[in-house]
Motif scaffolding. Structure first.
Motif, PDB file in Angstrom:
ATOM      1  N   SER A 115      -2.569 -16.280  -2.479  1.00 45.33           N
ATOM      2  CA  SER A 115      -2.726 -16.694  -3.876  1.00 45.33           C
ATOM      3  C   SER A 115      -3.936 -15.986  -4.477  1.00 45.33           C
ATOM      4  CB  SER A 115      -2.899 -18.212  -3.960  1.00 45.33           C
ATOM      5  OG  SER A 115      -3.939 -18.647  -3.108  1.00 45.33           O
ATOM      6  N   GLY A 163      -3.942 -22.472  -8.670  1.00 42.87           N
ATOM      7  CA  GLY A 163      -2.847 -22.937  -9.509  1.00 42.87           C
ATOM      8  C   GLY A 163      -1.667 -23.397  -8.671  1.00 42.87           C
ATOM      9  N   TYR A 220       2.091 -22.935  -7.218  1.00 45.08           N
ATOM     10  CA  TYR A 220       2.979 -21.842  -6.823  1.00 45.08           C
ATOM     11  C   TYR A 220       4.302 -22.441  -6.354  1.00 45.08           C
ATOM     12  CZ  TYR A 220      -0.996 -18.624  -6.974  1.00 45.08           C
ATOM     13  OH  TYR A 220      -2.057 -17.850  -7.394  1.00 45.08           O
ATOM     14  N   GLN A 226       0.007 -26.775  -4.928  1.00 43.65           N
ATOM     15  CA  GLN A 226      -1.251 -26.361  -5.534  1.00 43.65           C
ATOM     16  C   GLN A 226      -2.047 -25.575  -4.507  1.00 43.65           C
ATOM     17  OE1 GLN A 226      -2.242 -27.125  -8.734  1.00 43.65           O
ATOM     18  NE2 GLN A 226      -4.249 -26.134  -8.605  1.00 43.65           N
ATOM     19  N   GLY A 245       4.065 -17.524  -8.930  1.00 43.19           N
ATOM     20  CA  GLY A 245       2.908 -18.277  -9.366  1.00 43.19           C
ATOM     21  C   GLY A 245       1.728 -17.395  -9.746  1.00 43.19           C
ATOM     22  N   PRO A 246       0.737 -17.993 -10.393  1.00 43.90           N
ATOM     23  CA  PRO A 246       0.697 -19.411 -10.732  1.00 43.90           C
ATOM     24  C   PRO A 246       1.674 -19.763 -11.854  1.00 43.90           C
ATOM     25  CG  PRO A 246      -1.143 -18.286 -11.742  1.00 43.90           C
ATOM     26  CD  PRO A 246      -0.466 -17.271 -10.872  1.00 43.90           C
TER      27      PRO A 246
END
Length: 834
Positions: free
Chosen positions: A280, A284, A286, A338, A381-382
């Motif tokens: 990531s 946020g 995903y 998250q 994501g995010p």
């Protein structure tokens, strides 16, 4: 009924102790209660006693014609055991005074009252005092105690000003600002009493905590305010065959035409699929989609779990969830998680029978046992609703941003003080959970103006004002003025009861219109709040504390004694309890289901553990329990049985005390300090019943054990991890069972039979549950007290007993429905007053 004396006291003594009818203390009734009382605390718990040090007390106790008999009762029945420093149970009567305004002293007298009421003292082999003397003493205690408590409540109320606990704070900033921020490193766990961590009297505030609140305010504002450019969205499919954690040949992996087959999992040897090609890039939510299927599994589904974190250390890895895919049919599982920056995910197969050495010896290409094929993983994501995000707009609305550097933006205003007042007024209204006036907002507006005068930018100055609101007592504390709560305070009490969070806009509007106290409308709001997803907090927080589920990881079962225990079983156990609780609440089922029920929620893993056939897959579903399963209700759920045992042995004392306190509402007293702990014999030479017999044969211990041991023995048919057993497991020479090296053998037979203090006997847990269901009122009374303690932040006291009895009376006419109980509590004066 077993609680005749308790009910008489609740409905008459406290309400008017001096007019209690004589029949309530007839000699026949006294004898029956003494013989059938469900609750006989230990001898160490005191009775009405007096020494020379307390002659001043006794002179104040009875100013009536009953003075002499009462004094004679004290001298005749108490001084023998409780008159010096070596008094039984560590209690000396010299600690009693006639000052009932002293809380500790008052509680001691009320313990005396309980002992007199239940007929536990003097011991059975000692002469009994006249019933009339006992009645006079009880009347005096109850009158003095009620008078002192009423005086206290006139000045302090029932609930002192209550600070938000850690869970409530996190949920409140989530709903206030629209951000989900982990603050566990800043806000320490709160002290728990009577099972709950929102007790107002224990939620203290220190300088250390205030410093952390300042840091927490900075963190949540940093998350809520968008200062950076819109992050790029990653959307990619990852081929598992390209992951470096999957070896091309050897080990336990086989590359197939459409993915990678995994035939074993061994975490300690790092045999697992780690998504090193994904990480990531920003914090946020995903979205993940994983495609896989069972391979060579003879038509049976294969389970796996997904974890997330930095994956550098085990402590930095957390469970996302467990999943299962069918045999030979590619299936996609999807979830949203998250993630913090630099997080990855990991996939671990579950329940595969072979250990890695066995697969490697044969070779993965030739291995014919079951496995899991993972084909690919999609990541997106995010996930953003908009940019700037809703959290930013919730504060600044449509105010424009300007770029102050290539990678940073700030909010600007052409009329800063007007915009500052508008923003702070709206923010404070929601943060303080009430209407505000100019005096409320002026200190924060002054801070913003001061910073603007010092050439701070508009956004920088606003952060100072917003931070001030987030550390204000009006935000951190629930301001509940009395005696009756106003509509805004009632809105907060209701939302923190059922959501563990602040009221939403609909509750605010009803409070502003002074309509929330309307009975029918309040009932509608309870229904609405319970149907909202945020009500999950009530399920999680109340059950987690009421049933001690938060302690599920406090002990780890011995892997050689209980090799079948694993994370997937533990997770399934917890899900069963939470889903069962939700089902009883949602459908307003009788709360007797918490003791005995014909259904539960199971998946294949938990059903196998319970010995219930015909359940496949990882999905939890409602299941009708076989009549001979010995399951049904909370007492026989794996989660409860796990938290009431250590990792090696079970103890009737621990489990019995848990049942008395959490289910029956008659907690046992603490044992004397000089009582020796019972060391379990895991070799199987001596059973726990034989060891406890030593205590039950000692008079100073017998009274307590006669009450605690029966429910504990009833649960002895269940082992440390909640499995049914007819024999104890005993340690022995290592051997191999189902491919695992274990060191247990069948030991002595389990004997779950016992006799209650009132003389009723049972042979097993099924018969014990029938016995305690004979007094449904006590089950309702206990749960009413627990819910009031949780919902108001204060444990009910003896003054509240008449109102609690009134709730139980009304609930009886509603078939003891659990949701009906929630409604009755919210409608009660206890809930709606300070």
């Amino acid at each position: 009924m077993m609680y005749t004396m308790r009910i008489t006291f609740l409905s008459e003594v406290i309400m008017d102790p001096l007019t209690m009818p004589a029949w309530a203390f007839s000699s026949a009734l006294w004898t029956r209660v003494a013989a059938r009382s469900m609750w006989k605390p230990v001898v160490c718990t005191i009775l009405m006693c007096v020494t020379s040090n307390l002659m001043c007390v006794t002179s104040n106790i009875m100013a009536s014609e009953t003075d002499v008999p009462a004094k004679q009762m004290f001298a005749s029945h108490c001084m023998k055991c409780h008159s010096d420093a070596n008094a039984e149970g560590g209690f000396s009567v010299a600690s009693l005074t006639d000052d009932f305004h002293d809380n500790q002293n008052r509680e001691k007298w009320l313990t005396v009252f309980d002992q007199l009421r239940e007929g536990n003292m003097p011991p059975e082999d000692e002469p009994r005092p006249p019933v009339k003397d006992v009645q006079n003493v009880m009347n005096w205690i109850s009158t003095k105690a009620v008078e002192a408590e009423r005086v206290r409540r006139e000045t302090e109320g029932r609930v002192v000003m209550r600070r938000l606990n850690r869970a409530e704070y996190a949920n409140t900033v989530r709903d206030l600002l629209g951000v989900d921020v982990d603050l566990s490193d800043l806000l320490p766990p709160d002290t728990s009493t009577n099972g709950f961590d929102n007790n107002a009297e224990l939620l203290h505030t220190s300088s250390f905590l205030m410093r952390n609140y300042l840091d927490a305010a900075d963190r949540v504002l940093d998350e809520a305010i968008a200062n950076e450019p819109k992050p790029w969205i990653q959307k990619k499919r990852f081929d598992i065959r390209e992951e470096k954690s999957v070896k091309a040949t050897g080990s336990v992996y086989r590359h197939t035409d459409d993915g990678v087959a995994i035939f074993a999992t061994w975490e300690s040897a790092n045999i697992r699929v780690t998504m090193w090609n994904f990480r990531s890039h920003v914090r946020g939510k995903y979205r993940f989609r994983i495609s896989g299927y069972g391979f060579q599994s003879e038509g049976k589904p294969i389970a796996f779990r997904v974890t997330a974190g930095t994956l550098k250390e085990v402590t930095e890895e957390r469970l996302v969830d467990y999943f299962a895919v069918p045999a030979d049919k590619p299936t996609v599982v999807e979830f949203t998680e998250q993630l913090e920056p630099e997080n990855r995910i990991r996939i671990l197969a579950e329940g595969l029978p072979a250990l890695p050495p066995a697969v490697e010896k044969i070779g993965a290409d030739k291995y014919t046992g079951p496995g899991l094929v993972i084909q690919w993983v999609d990541v997106e994501g995010p996930i953003l609703e908009s940019w700037p995000p809703p959290s930013h707009k919730a504060i600044f609305g449509d105010l424009e941003q300007t770029r102050i550097s290539p990678e940073r933006f700030e909010v600007v205003s052409s009329q800063p003080m007007l915009d500052a007042e508008r923003i702070l007024r709206d923010f404070a209204r929601r943060a303080f959970r009430r209407n505000i006036n100019d005096a409320d907002i002026q200190p924060f507006l002054a801070r913003v103006k001061s910073k603007l005068d010092q050439n701070y930018s508009f956004e920088q100055a606003m952060r100072v004002g917003l931070k001030g609101i987030l550390v204000s007592p009006d935000f951190l504390f629930l301001r509940e003025q009395g005696p009756k709560l106003d509509d805004f305070a009632l809105a907060s009490r209701l939302s923190y009861f059922l959501w563990s969070s602040m009221p939403d806009e609909e509750l605010f509007q009803l409070a502003a219109a002074n309509r929330l106290h309307e009975s029918d409308l309040l009932r509608e709001q309870v229904e609405r709040l319970l149907s909202d997803p945020k009500a999950k907090a009530f399920n999680t927080n109340f059950t987690g504390q009421w049933l001690s589920l938060r302690a599920i990881d406090a002990t780890l079962p011995d892997g050689t004694l209980y090799p079948e225990y694993d994370d997937i079983l533990k997770t399934s156990m917890l899900k069963e309890t939470l889903m069962f609780f939700d089902e009883v609440l949602k459908n307003d089922l009788p709360l007797t289901h918490f003791v005995s029920s014909d259904f539960s929620f199971l998946n294949a893993r938990l059903a196998k553990h319970y010995g219930i056939p015909g359940i496949e897959g990882m999905e939890m579903r409602k299941v009708t329990l076989p009549s001979d399963s010995h399951r049904g209700g909370l007492l026989t759920m794996g989660s409860v049985l796990k938290v009431t045992a250590n990792g090696t042995t079970t103890s009737p004392i621990i489990r019995g005390s848990w049942v008395l306190e959490r289910i029956l509402g008659i907690p046992p007293p603490k044992p004397p300090l000089d009582v020796e702990a019972i060391e379990p014999d895991i070799r199987g030479a001596t059973t726990i019943r034989e060891q406890l017999a030593k205590h039950r044969n000692v008079e100073s211990c017998a009274s307590c054990h006669r009450t605690i041991d029966p429910p504990g023995f009833a649960l002895e048919s269940f082992d440390v991890i909640g499995g049914w057993r007819e024999q104890y497991r005993a340690t022995g020479e290592p051997r191999e069972v189902n491919g695992r090296r274990v060191r247990f053998w069948n030991g002595p037979a389990v004997d779950p039979a016992d006799t209650l203090p009132d003389g009723r006997s049972f042979r097993d847990i099924d018969e014990y549950k029938k016995l305690i269901l004979e007094d449904k009122d006590q089950l309702a009374r206990n749960l009413t007290e627990k819910l009031l303690a949780y919902g108001t932040g204060a444990v009910p006291s003896y003054v509240d007993k008449p109102q609690i009895e009134a709730i139980v009376d009304r609930l009886r006419d509603k078939n003891y429905g659990f949701k009906a109980l929630i409604h009755e509590i919210v409608q009660s004066p206890l809930f709606q007053s300070k």
